[in-house]
Design a protein around this motif. Structure first.
Motif, mmCIF file in Angstrom:
data_model
loop_
_atom_site.group_PDB
_atom_site.id
_atom_site.type_symbol
_atom_site.label_atom_id
_atom_site.label_comp_id
_atom_site.label_asym_id
_atom_site.label_seq_id
_atom_site.Cartn_x
_atom_site.Cartn_y
_atom_site.Cartn_z
ATOM 1 N N GLY A 194 24.555 1.896 -46.110
ATOM 2 C CA GLY A 194 24.262 2.870 -45.058
ATOM 3 C C GLY A 194 23.190 2.381 -44.095
ATOM 4 N N ILE A 195 22.184 1.690 -44.609
ATOM 5 C CA ILE A 195 21.143 1.127 -43.747
ATOM 6 C C ILE A 195 21.754 0.063 -42.840
ATOM 7 C CG2 ILE A 195 19.031 -0.257 -43.718
ATOM 8 C CD1 ILE A 195 18.211 1.258 -46.323
ATOM 9 N N GLY A 196 22.601 -0.783 -43.401
ATOM 10 C CA GLY A 196 23.275 -1.797 -42.593
ATOM 11 C C GLY A 196 24.162 -1.180 -41.528
ATOM 12 N N ASP A 197 24.891 -0.128 -41.894
ATOM 13 C CA ASP A 197 25.735 0.565 -40.916
ATOM 14 C C ASP A 197 24.887 1.141 -39.786
ATOM 15 O OD1 ASP A 197 28.022 0.024 -42.403
ATOM 16 O OD2 ASP A 197 28.122 2.026 -43.302
ATOM 17 N N ARG A 198 23.743 1.682 -40.140
ATOM 18 C CA ARG A 198 22.860 2.286 -39.127
ATOM 19 C C ARG A 198 22.323 1.224 -38.181
ATOM 20 N NH1 ARG A 198 18.508 6.792 -39.273
ATOM 21 N NH2 ARG A 198 17.931 6.685 -37.092
ATOM 22 N N ILE A 199 21.944 0.066 -38.711
ATOM 23 C CA ILE A 199 21.451 -1.025 -37.861
ATOM 24 C C ILE A 199 22.567 -1.500 -36.927
ATOM 25 C CG2 ILE A 199 20.675 -3.429 -37.853
ATOM 26 C CD1 ILE A 199 19.286 -2.796 -40.574
ATOM 27 N N ARG A 200 23.747 -1.680 -37.477
ATOM 28 C CA ARG A 200 24.858 -2.274 -36.735
ATOM 29 C C ARG A 200 25.513 -1.295 -35.766
ATOM 30 N NH1 ARG A 200 30.457 -3.432 -37.705
ATOM 31 N NH2 ARG A 200 30.444 -2.204 -39.600
ATOM 32 N N LEU A 201 25.669 -0.036 -36.163
ATOM 33 C CA LEU A 201 26.484 0.902 -35.388
ATOM 34 C C LEU A 201 25.736 2.120 -34.859
ATOM 35 C CD1 LEU A 201 29.507 0.786 -37.828
ATOM 36 C CD2 LEU A 201 29.495 -0.125 -35.498
ATOM 37 N N GLY A 202 24.534 2.365 -35.340
ATOM 38 C CA GLY A 202 23.787 3.554 -34.920
ATOM 39 C C GLY A 202 23.931 4.693 -35.910
ATOM 40 N N PRO A 203 23.099 5.724 -35.759
ATOM 41 C CA PRO A 203 23.046 6.791 -36.768
ATOM 42 C C PRO A 203 24.314 7.619 -36.896
ATOM 43 C CG PRO A 203 21.532 7.254 -34.956
ATOM 44 C CD PRO A 203 22.082 5.882 -34.726
ATOM 45 N N SER A 204 24.940 8.017 -35.793
ATOM 46 C CA SER A 204 26.102 8.900 -35.926
ATOM 47 C C SER A 204 27.300 8.161 -36.521
ATOM 48 C CB SER A 204 26.466 9.553 -34.589
ATOM 49 O OG SER A 204 26.784 8.569 -33.629
ATOM 50 N N ALA A 205 27.534 6.911 -36.110
ATOM 51 C CA ALA A 205 28.637 6.149 -36.696
ATOM 52 C C ALA A 205 28.369 5.854 -38.169
ATOM 53 C CB ALA A 205 28.868 4.852 -35.927
ATOM 54 N N ALA A 206 27.112 5.560 -38.522
ATOM 55 C CA ALA A 206 26.770 5.300 -39.923
ATOM 56 C C ALA A 206 27.031 6.534 -40.776
ATOM 57 C CB ALA A 206 25.307 4.871 -40.044
ATOM 58 N N GLU A 207 26.682 7.697 -40.260
ATOM 59 C CA GLU A 207 26.928 8.950 -40.985
ATOM 60 C C GLU A 207 28.431 9.189 -41.161
ATOM 61 O OE1 GLU A 207 26.223 13.631 -40.118
ATOM 62 O OE2 GLU A 207 24.532 12.294 -39.702
ATOM 63 N N LYS A 208 29.198 8.921 -40.115
ATOM 64 C CA LYS A 208 30.651 9.101 -40.196
ATOM 65 C C LYS A 208 31.264 8.136 -41.207
ATOM 66 C CE LYS A 208 34.602 10.839 -38.994
ATOM 67 N NZ LYS A 208 34.996 12.157 -39.436
ATOM 68 N N LEU A 209 30.806 6.885 -41.227
ATOM 69 C CA LEU A 209 31.332 5.930 -42.205
ATOM 70 C C LEU A 209 31.015 6.377 -43.628
ATOM 71 C CD1 LEU A 209 30.729 2.389 -40.634
ATOM 72 C CD2 LEU A 209 32.803 3.778 -40.624
ATOM 73 N N ALA A 210 29.824 6.914 -43.845
ATOM 74 C CA ALA A 210 29.465 7.413 -45.181
ATOM 75 C C ALA A 210 30.397 8.558 -45.584
ATOM 76 C CB ALA A 210 28.011 7.876 -45.208
ATOM 77 N N GLU A 211 30.686 9.468 -44.653
ATOM 78 C CA GLU A 211 31.613 10.569 -44.937
ATOM 79 C C GLU A 211 33.007 10.034 -45.269
ATOM 80 O OE1 GLU A 211 31.614 13.054 -41.469
ATOM 81 O OE2 GLU A 211 29.491 13.585 -41.710
ATOM 82 N N LEU A 212 33.451 9.033 -44.525
ATOM 83 C CA LEU A 212 34.783 8.467 -44.761
ATOM 84 C C LEU A 212 34.850 7.723 -46.093
ATOM 85 C CD1 LEU A 212 35.547 7.342 -41.114
ATOM 86 C CD2 LEU A 212 36.766 9.127 -42.405
ATOM 87 N N ARG A 213 33.783 7.002 -46.465
ATOM 88 C CA ARG A 213 33.760 6.344 -47.788
ATOM 89 C C ARG A 213 33.883 7.383 -48.893
ATOM 90 N NH1 ARG A 213 30.196 2.673 -45.324
ATOM 91 N NH2 ARG A 213 28.407 3.960 -45.799
ATOM 92 N N THR A 214 33.182 8.517 -48.739
ATOM 93 C CA THR A 214 33.265 9.597 -49.724
ATOM 94 C C THR A 214 34.675 10.179 -49.770
ATOM 95 O OG1 THR A 214 30.925 10.111 -49.443
ATOM 96 C CG2 THR A 214 32.313 11.845 -50.370
ATOM 97 N N ALA A 215 35.271 10.408 -48.611
ATOM 98 C CA ALA A 215 36.641 10.957 -48.565
ATOM 99 C C ALA A 215 37.636 10.011 -49.216
ATOM 100 C CB ALA A 215 37.044 11.236 -47.114
ATOM 101 N N ILE A 216 37.502 8.719 -48.953
ATOM 102 C CA ILE A 216 38.397 7.729 -49.559
ATOM 103 C C ILE A 216 38.254 7.758 -51.072
ATOM 104 C CG2 ILE A 216 38.803 5.235 -49.807
ATOM 105 C CD1 ILE A 216 38.020 5.043 -46.752
ATOM 106 N N ALA A 217 37.016 7.733 -51.563
ATOM 107 C CA ALA A 217 36.777 7.742 -53.015
ATOM 108 C C ALA A 217 37.337 9.011 -53.651
ATOM 109 C CB ALA A 217 35.279 7.619 -53.298
ATOM 110 N N ARG A 218 37.186 10.130 -52.983
ATOM 111 C CA ARG A 218 37.692 11.396 -53.516
ATOM 112 C C ARG A 218 39.223 11.383 -53.597
ATOM 113 N NH1 ARG A 218 36.152 14.985 -49.677
ATOM 114 N NH2 ARG A 218 34.001 14.526 -50.177
ATOM 115 N N LEU A 219 39.871 10.818 -52.605
ATOM 116 C CA LEU A 219 41.334 10.792 -52.577
ATOM 117 C C LEU A 219 41.941 9.858 -53.620
ATOM 118 C CD1 LEU A 219 41.909 10.832 -48.730
ATOM 119 C CD2 LEU A 219 42.741 12.556 -50.349
ATOM 120 N N VAL A 220 41.201 8.839 -54.033
ATOM 121 C CA VAL A 220 41.767 7.860 -54.977
ATOM 122 C C VAL A 220 41.040 7.842 -56.320
ATOM 123 C CG1 VAL A 220 42.707 6.420 -53.133
ATOM 124 C CG2 VAL A 220 40.410 5.929 -54.019
#
Length: 193
Positions: A54-80
């Protein structure tokens, strides 16, 4: 014992010291331009494994994109019902094969499961797009890959090490950094970026 960085705020609090140390080590500063997380670790800091991505995502993409990626990782894990690194092409291939989205590995025309590569103007088409309707996990996986491809990924450890050692050169000859407070901050030096 290494200095632990648990949150992005922890990294921000150490930014002044980190920048000073990078200024004193030009080879590390140049390598830091390719992967700032590995550079910070090279300086003796340690990222909490649970928050490093998440820290790497925030550095690379900014706070809102990092938050969205974290939500998507959680959704993926929940689905599988398991954790999957959407940036790891081999892990994505295993997952999609296990789910029956992709056929078992063969030498025939297999889709590339590596994340789309960034290029100026945005990433090209995702080779997994034709499989969008084959499983519910495809929607968040494709969205994750689209967001992640907005900016270049950090260099892998081998490339970082090669640049750091001088075995591989870059067009960079020097790197400069500066601290800047958020525009709305009444105390500019209180929160280095």
């Amino acid at each position: 014992m290494a200095d632990q960085i648990n949150t992005f705020a922890d990294l921000q609090a150490r930014a002044g010291v980190i920048l000073a140390r990078l200024s004193a080590a030009p080879a590390v500063a140049i390598a830091a331009a390719t992967n700032p997380l590995l550079a910070v670790e090279h300086l003796g800091y340690e990222f909490n494994p649970d928050t490093r991505t998440g820290i790497g995502d925030r550095i690379r993409l900014g706070p809102s994109a990092a938050e969205k990626l974290a939500e998507l990782r959680t959704a993926i894990a929940r689905l599988v019902d398991r954790q999957v690194d959407p940036d790891d092409g081999h892990a994505v291939r295993r997952l999609l094969t296990d789910l029956g989205v992709l056929p078992p590995r063969s030498d025939d025309d297999e889709p590339d499961t590596d994340p789309p590569r960034w290029q100026p103007g945005g990433a090209g088409p995702d080779p997994l797009e034709p499989f969008r309707d084959r499983h519910p996990v495809m929607e968040p996986l494709l969205e994750y890959r689209r967001i992640s491809a907005r900016r270049p990924r950090f260099a892998p450890p081998q490339a970082f090490a090669a640049i750091l050692s001088g075995a591989v050169t870059t067009p960079l000859t020097a790197v400069r950094g500066r601290l800047q407070a958020p525009p709305s901050d009444p105390q500019p030096d209180a929160h280095p970026r």
